[in-house]
Write a protein that holds these residues in place. Structure first.
Motif, PDB file in Angstrom:
ATOM      1  N   PRO A 194       2.612  -6.397 -12.701  1.00  0.00           N
ATOM      2  CA  PRO A 194       3.957  -6.073 -12.210  1.00  0.00           C
ATOM      3  C   PRO A 194       4.035  -4.581 -11.863  1.00  0.00           C
ATOM      4  N   PRO A 195       4.924  -4.198 -10.956  1.00  0.00           N
ATOM      5  CA  PRO A 195       4.984  -2.798 -10.500  1.00  0.00           C
ATOM      6  C   PRO A 195       5.120  -1.769 -11.619  1.00  0.00           C
ATOM      7  N   LEU A 196       6.013  -1.999 -12.566  1.00  0.00           N
ATOM      8  CA  LEU A 196       6.246  -0.978 -13.584  1.00  0.00           C
ATOM      9  C   LEU A 196       5.138  -0.949 -14.635  1.00  0.00           C
ATOM     10  N   ALA A 199      13.472  -1.757  -7.767  1.00  0.00           N
ATOM     11  CA  ALA A 199      14.361  -1.760  -6.607  1.00  0.00           C
ATOM     12  C   ALA A 199      14.066  -0.608  -5.659  1.00  0.00           C
ATOM     13  N   SER A 200      13.864   0.598  -6.198  1.00  0.00           N
ATOM     14  CA  SER A 200      13.613   1.747  -5.316  1.00  0.00           C
ATOM     15  C   SER A 200      12.254   1.636  -4.632  1.00  0.00           C
ATOM     16  N   SER A 237      12.962  -6.750  -0.347  1.00  0.00           N
ATOM     17  CA  SER A 237      13.922  -6.947  -1.422  1.00  0.00           C
ATOM     18  C   SER A 237      13.216  -6.767  -2.759  1.00  0.00           C
ATOM     19  N   ARG A 238      14.001  -6.518  -3.795  1.00  0.00           N
ATOM     20  CA  ARG A 238      13.427  -6.292  -5.122  1.00  0.00           C
ATOM     21  C   ARG A 238      12.565  -7.466  -5.554  1.00  0.00           C
ATOM     22  N   ALA A 276       0.833  -1.209   0.000  1.00  0.00           N
ATOM     23  CA  ALA A 276       0.000   0.000   0.000  1.00  0.00           C
ATOM     24  C   ALA A 276       0.865   1.255   0.000  1.00  0.00           C
ATOM     25  N   ARG A 277       1.968   1.212   0.722  1.00  0.00           N
ATOM     26  CA  ARG A 277       2.869   2.369   0.744  1.00  0.00           C
ATOM     27  C   ARG A 277       3.462   2.617  -0.653  1.00  0.00           C
ATOM     28  N   ALA A 278       3.869   1.550  -1.315  1.00  0.00           N
ATOM     29  CA  ALA A 278       4.428   1.700  -2.655  1.00  0.00           C
ATOM     30  C   ALA A 278       3.394   2.298  -3.613  1.00  0.00           C
ATOM     31  N   LEU A 279       2.153   1.864  -3.503  1.00  0.00           N
ATOM     32  CA  LEU A 279       1.102   2.408  -4.357  1.00  0.00           C
ATOM     33  C   LEU A 279       0.875   3.890  -4.078  1.00  0.00           C
TER      34      LEU A 279
END
Length: 267
Positions: free
Chosen positions: A208-210, A184-185, A193-194, A167-170
């Motif tokens: 996927p994230p990207l 990675a960031s 970890s990545r 949730a933080r990444a989003l």
């Protein structure tokens, strides 16, 4: 929409309405079923604007503020409202909804629906603000109930709050789409970890994230491109691209049209 055929209404909001869970609720995309078309007469329970013009259509059914029907003592109340959605960000949610989403009654709806039924017929200072917020709350509760069903596919990212790290990444992607994020960031920000972050993100979000980040950037870009005075180069920088050429290629790959097609257009 939520029902009971003595009509109440308010300007913004999804369809919404009946009292205390006696019948299911429904969120409807577009105009409600049975909405009066050209040449039709006023239908029972239709939500109309709160400011009526004397002598207008439906005045024979006018019972009070935002209230229409054949009599004040009807056994049922039908409340309907609508939200104008003009952005691509809103479209992400709409695409995940069916034409009509019927939500079975839940105990949590009862107090809110009772309060809405009372407030919608009042005409006091700040009344529209009260109705707007009640309808906002009702819509959120209805959407939660709908997307919480195991047989319903939620929009990407909807279930991410189940993991505070994802949730933080989003939240970071949403708040800072112009930042040069990498897997990675983002994993570092999430404290993972990545590899673990990528797997967990794809499991909860469905992408996927990207891939998610690119689609989010193009969604924001679509709205920015429609703003007066926007340019492809300026929008590119606001969504994380160093130049308009790279952005144009990405936008056309994701959206199927060049960004220049959206400049100055309206939804």
């Amino acid at each position: 929409m939520l029902d009971r055929p003595r009509g109440h209404g308010s300007r913004p909001g999804p369809g919404a309405g009946h009292r205390a869970g006696a019948r299911p609720a429904a969120v409807h995309r577009g105009r409600p079923p049975g909405h009066r078309g050209a040449g039709g007469g006023p239908e029972r329970g239709r939500l109309l604007d709160d400011r009526r013009r004397p002598g207008g259509e439906g005045d024979d059914l006018l019972l009070g503020p935002r209230t229409y029907g054949f009599g004040p003592d009807g056994s049922d109340l039908f409340v309907t409202a609508e939200y104008p959605l003009r952005s691509d960000v809103s479209g992400r949610l709409l695409r995940a909804l069916p034409e009509v989403a019927v939500i079975p009654p839940e105990p949590e709806f009862a107090p809110l629906l009772d309060l809405l039924a009372v407030e919608v017929g009042r005409e006091e200072p700040g009344q529209q603000v009260v109705l707007d917020r009640l309808l906002d709350l009702l819509l959120v509760r209805a959407l939660r109930a709908w997307f919480g069903r195991p047989d319903v596919e939620a929009p990407p990212g909807y279930r991410a709050p189940a993991d505070p790290r994802i949730a933080r990444a989003l939240r970071l992607m949403h708040a800072r789409p112009d930042h040069p994020w990498t897997v990675a960031s983002l994993g570092e920000e999430a404290g993972m970890s990545r590899a673990v972050f990528a797997r967990r993100f794809a499991s909860l979000v469905g992408q996927p994230p990207l891939v998610y980040l690119t689609e989010w950037r193009m969604t924001i870009a679509s709205d920015l491109l429609r703003e007066p005075g926007s340019t492809v180069a300026a929008v590119a920088r606001r969504v994380g691209y160093a130049d308009g050429f790279a952005f144009s290629n990405a936008f056309k790959r994701v959206r199927g049209v060049p960004p220049s097609d959206l400049i100055g257009s309206r939804r």
